[in-house]
Design a protein around this motif. Structure first.
Motif, PDB file in Angstrom:
ATOM      1  N   LEU A 293       1.998  19.058  -3.228  1.00 46.30           N
ATOM      2  CA  LEU A 293       1.491  20.446  -3.371  1.00 46.30           C
ATOM      3  C   LEU A 293       1.979  21.397  -2.868  1.00 46.30           C
ATOM      4  N   SER A 294       2.593  21.321  -1.754  1.00 45.15           N
ATOM      5  CA  SER A 294       3.143  22.609  -0.976  1.00 45.15           C
ATOM      6  C   SER A 294       4.690  22.656  -1.346  1.00 45.15           C
ATOM      7  N   ILE A 295       5.418  21.492  -1.548  1.00 42.42           N
ATOM      8  CA  ILE A 295       6.868  21.517  -1.533  1.00 42.42           C
ATOM      9  C   ILE A 295       7.241  22.103  -3.136  1.00 42.42           C
ATOM     10  N   LYS A 296       6.413  21.759  -4.195  1.00 34.70           N
ATOM     11  CA  LYS A 296       6.713  21.953  -5.475  1.00 34.70           C
ATOM     12  C   LYS A 296       6.534  23.475  -5.655  1.00 34.70           C
ATOM     13  N   GLU A 297       6.053  24.148  -4.853  1.00 31.01           N
ATOM     14  CA  GLU A 297       6.056  25.730  -4.902  1.00 31.01           C
ATOM     15  C   GLU A 297       7.085  26.376  -4.229  1.00 31.01           C
ATOM     16  N   ARG A 298       8.234  25.781  -3.634  1.00 34.27           N
ATOM     17  CA  ARG A 298       9.339  26.168  -3.002  1.00 34.27           C
ATOM     18  C   ARG A 298      10.140  26.598  -3.826  1.00 34.27           C
ATOM     19  N   ASP A 299      11.000  27.818  -3.286  1.00 36.08           N
ATOM     20  CA  ASP A 299      11.799  28.345  -4.154  1.00 36.08           C
ATOM     21  C   ASP A 299      13.050  27.309  -4.991  1.00 36.08           C
ATOM     22  N   TYR A 300      13.505  26.466  -4.143  1.00 37.33           N
ATOM     23  CA  TYR A 300      14.585  25.661  -4.882  1.00 37.33           C
ATOM     24  C   TYR A 300      14.003  24.581  -5.651  1.00 37.33           C
ATOM     25  N   VAL A 301      12.795  24.212  -5.603  1.00 38.88           N
ATOM     26  CA  VAL A 301      12.001  23.668  -6.728  1.00 38.88           C
ATOM     27  C   VAL A 301      11.840  24.394  -8.182  1.00 38.88           C
TER      28      VAL A 301
ATOM     29  N   THR B 268      16.140  21.447 -15.315  1.00 39.74           N
ATOM     30  CA  THR B 268      16.118  20.086 -14.559  1.00 39.74           C
ATOM     31  C   THR B 268      14.849  19.186 -15.071  1.00 39.74           C
ATOM     32  N   LYS B 269      15.333  17.963 -15.507  1.00 35.36           N
ATOM     33  CA  LYS B 269      13.983  17.121 -15.657  1.00 35.36           C
ATOM     34  C   LYS B 269      13.219  16.862 -14.433  1.00 35.36           C
ATOM     35  N   ASN B 270      11.847  16.736 -14.710  1.00 38.37           N
ATOM     36  CA  ASN B 270      10.779  16.411 -13.686  1.00 38.37           C
ATOM     37  C   ASN B 270      11.187  15.360 -12.699  1.00 38.37           C
ATOM     38  N   LEU B 271      11.593  14.223 -13.312  1.00 37.32           N
ATOM     39  CA  LEU B 271      11.639  13.014 -12.450  1.00 37.32           C
ATOM     40  C   LEU B 271      13.007  13.269 -11.601  1.00 37.32           C
ATOM     41  N   GLN B 272      13.759  13.869 -12.151  1.00 41.80           N
ATOM     42  CA  GLN B 272      15.247  14.517 -11.258  1.00 41.80           C
ATOM     43  C   GLN B 272      14.820  15.419 -10.139  1.00 41.80           C
ATOM     44  N   ILE B 273      13.649  16.221 -10.352  1.00 43.07           N
ATOM     45  CA  ILE B 273      13.233  17.164  -9.399  1.00 43.07           C
ATOM     46  C   ILE B 273      12.566  16.189  -8.295  1.00 43.07           C
ATOM     47  N   ILE B 274      11.621  15.322  -8.881  1.00 37.86           N
ATOM     48  CA  ILE B 274      10.818  14.589  -8.050  1.00 37.86           C
ATOM     49  C   ILE B 274      11.672  13.754  -6.786  1.00 37.86           C
ATOM     50  N   PHE B 275      12.584  13.041  -7.593  1.00 33.45           N
ATOM     51  CA  PHE B 275      13.712  12.047  -6.677  1.00 33.45           C
ATOM     52  C   PHE B 275      14.577  12.860  -5.830  1.00 33.45           C
ATOM     53  N   LYS B 276      15.167  13.979  -6.047  1.00 34.01           N
ATOM     54  CA  LYS B 276      16.120  14.884  -5.634  1.00 34.01           C
ATOM     55  C   LYS B 276      15.567  15.901  -4.542  1.00 34.01           C
TER      56      LYS B 276
ATOM     57  N   SER C  10       0.671  -0.933  -0.133  1.00 31.06           N
ATOM     58  CA  SER C  10      -0.018   0.011   0.223  1.00 31.06           C
ATOM     59  C   SER C  10       0.908   1.364   0.128  1.00 31.06           C
ATOM     60  N   GLY C  11       1.928   1.291   0.838  1.00 31.58           N
ATOM     61  CA  GLY C  11       2.966   2.303   0.625  1.00 31.58           C
ATOM     62  C   GLY C  11       3.370   2.736  -0.771  1.00 31.58           C
ATOM     63  N   ALA C  12       3.878   1.713  -1.567  1.00 27.03           N
ATOM     64  CA  ALA C  12       4.613   1.845  -2.605  1.00 27.03           C
ATOM     65  C   ALA C  12       3.465   2.568  -3.498  1.00 27.03           C
ATOM     66  N   ILE C  13       2.410   2.028  -3.524  1.00 27.75           N
ATOM     67  CA  ILE C  13       1.134   2.395  -4.571  1.00 27.75           C
ATOM     68  C   ILE C  13       0.875   3.831  -4.232  1.00 27.75           C
ATOM     69  N   GLY C  14       0.796   4.060  -2.829  1.00 21.99           N
ATOM     70  CA  GLY C  14       0.227   5.464  -2.450  1.00 21.99           C
ATOM     71  C   GLY C  14       1.379   6.476  -2.590  1.00 21.99           C
ATOM     72  N   LEU C  15       2.533   6.175  -2.427  1.00 26.49           N
ATOM     73  CA  LEU C  15       3.571   6.981  -2.498  1.00 26.49           C
ATOM     74  C   LEU C  15       3.783   7.579  -3.986  1.00 26.49           C
ATOM     75  N   PHE C  16       3.847   6.470  -4.746  1.00 27.49           N
ATOM     76  CA  PHE C  16       3.968   6.556  -6.415  1.00 27.49           C
ATOM     77  C   PHE C  16       2.852   7.462  -6.921  1.00 27.49           C
ATOM     78  N   LEU C  17       1.483   7.174  -6.476  1.00 27.98           N
ATOM     79  CA  LEU C  17       0.553   7.983  -7.024  1.00 27.98           C
ATOM     80  C   LEU C  17       0.362   9.464  -6.330  1.00 27.98           C
ATOM     81  N   GLY C  18       0.698   9.451  -4.999  1.00 28.50           N
ATOM     82  CA  GLY C  18       0.796  10.859  -4.451  1.00 28.50           C
ATOM     83  C   GLY C  18       1.613  11.769  -4.950  1.00 28.50           C
ATOM     84  N   LEU C  19       3.147  11.128  -5.289  1.00 26.24           N
ATOM     85  CA  LEU C  19       4.120  12.112  -6.267  1.00 26.24           C
ATOM     86  C   LEU C  19       3.436  12.380  -7.426  1.00 26.24           C
ATOM     87  N   ILE C  20       3.131  11.465  -8.261  1.00 29.40           N
ATOM     88  CA  ILE C  20       2.779  12.185  -9.576  1.00 29.40           C
ATOM     89  C   ILE C  20       1.453  13.000  -9.700  1.00 29.40           C
ATOM     90  N   ALA C  21       0.665  12.700  -8.720  1.00 30.69           N
ATOM     91  CA  ALA C  21      -0.527  13.419  -8.960  1.00 30.69           C
ATOM     92  C   ALA C  21      -0.396  14.919  -8.078  1.00 30.69           C
TER      93      ALA C  21
END
Length: 288
Positions: A175-183, A191-199, A102-113
């Protein structure tokens, strides 16, 4: 880097020692894990061995009890102590593995959404609404009734039906983190989106993910016991605490120990996990 890690470890250890609930919780969890790992060594009897000559023996300290059967025997003469020990294995395996799914599914979908938003986010939220409209236990009963009860099916069903809480929590934080200055700065330099998500995004939500996963193990153990109690969880001859409760409910008036000791084991294990989860929340959440 090494100094920072050492300092963090020391601070975490001090926090654990000072915590009124964290240290007892960790001790209970460690005892449960060691019990599950070394069950064949600790258990004095085969948990599935039937002995009709020793049915309904009371615990050893009561009149009529035998020292060979510390917590007494059940309606088939099986050692309750050995069955409680082996039941620890099933509860922890189901609890941990279901949370991994459940954690793997929820983490993946939550990050993407949360990061991409738009249609993906709207579609996920509608799926979440649909799941929330159906009582969780009822949904699991229907699936298990159709597929048939087994250990693997139970883990999959518990994992697939409990990802919602992860997806909603992770999505909200993303939703909150993606609006921060470093992102925003990373996105502006290409920077590619996947790199931003994982880094940048994943490390900032992982502490919350760990806390909620820990607490979810406790909830999953209770769900497994409930489903086994109803006969749709782990099936005999595999030992489970819920199955022991189901077998002992008809003998509570005369042989209370058959259901009481697995009930105590469930309570203590769940409380230990909850206590440890509360400590992890205080340790990892800077807002606490």
């Amino acid at each position: 880097m090494t100094k920072n890690r050492s300092k963090s470890f020391v601070l975490g250890f001090r926090s654990l020692v000072r915590s009124k609930l964290g240290l007892p919780g960790l001790v209970i969890v460690l005892i449960s894990c060691l019990t599950a790992i070394f069950a064949p060594v600790i258990a004095p009897h085969d948990p599935a061995q039937i002995n009709t000559a020793h049915m309904f023996l009371p615990p050893a300290w009561m009149d009529g009890g035998m020292k060979e059967y510390l917590l007494g025997t059940d309606n088939l003469g099986r050692d309750v102590f050995s069955r409680v020990i082996y039941g620890t294995r099933i509860s922890l395996i189901v609890g941990i593995m279901a949370v991994v799914v459940s954690g793997a599914i929820g983490l993946f979908l939550g990050l993407i959404a949360g990061y991409y938003g738009g249609f993906i986010d709207n579609a996920l939220m509608r799926i979440v609404d649909a799941f929330l409209a159906i009582p969780n236990i009822l949904f699991m009963l229907v699936i298990l009734g159709v597929l048939g009860p087994s250990l693997l099916t139970l883990i999959i069903v518990l994992g697939v039906t409990n990802w919602i809480i992860y997806a909603r929590m992770i999505r909200g934080e993303v939703l909150s983190i993606k609006e921060r200055d470093y992102v925003i700065a990373s996105r502006s330099i290409g920077t590619k989106n996947l790199q931003i998500i994982f880094k940048h995004v994943l490390p900032n939500v992982f502490s919350s993910f760990i806390v909620i996963s820990t607490l979810s193990v406790a909830t999953t153990i209770i769900l497994e016991a409930s489903l086994s109690f109803l006969g749709l969880g782990v099936q005999p001859p595999t030992v489970s605490w819920g199955g022991m409760l189901s077998e002992g409910r008809n003998h509570l008036a005369t042989s209370w120990w058959i259901a009481t000791f697995p009930g105590i084991a469930i309570t203590m294990t769940v409380l230990g996990i909850i206590f440890m989860g509360d400590w992890l929340r205080d340790l990892l959440d800077p807002r606490s």
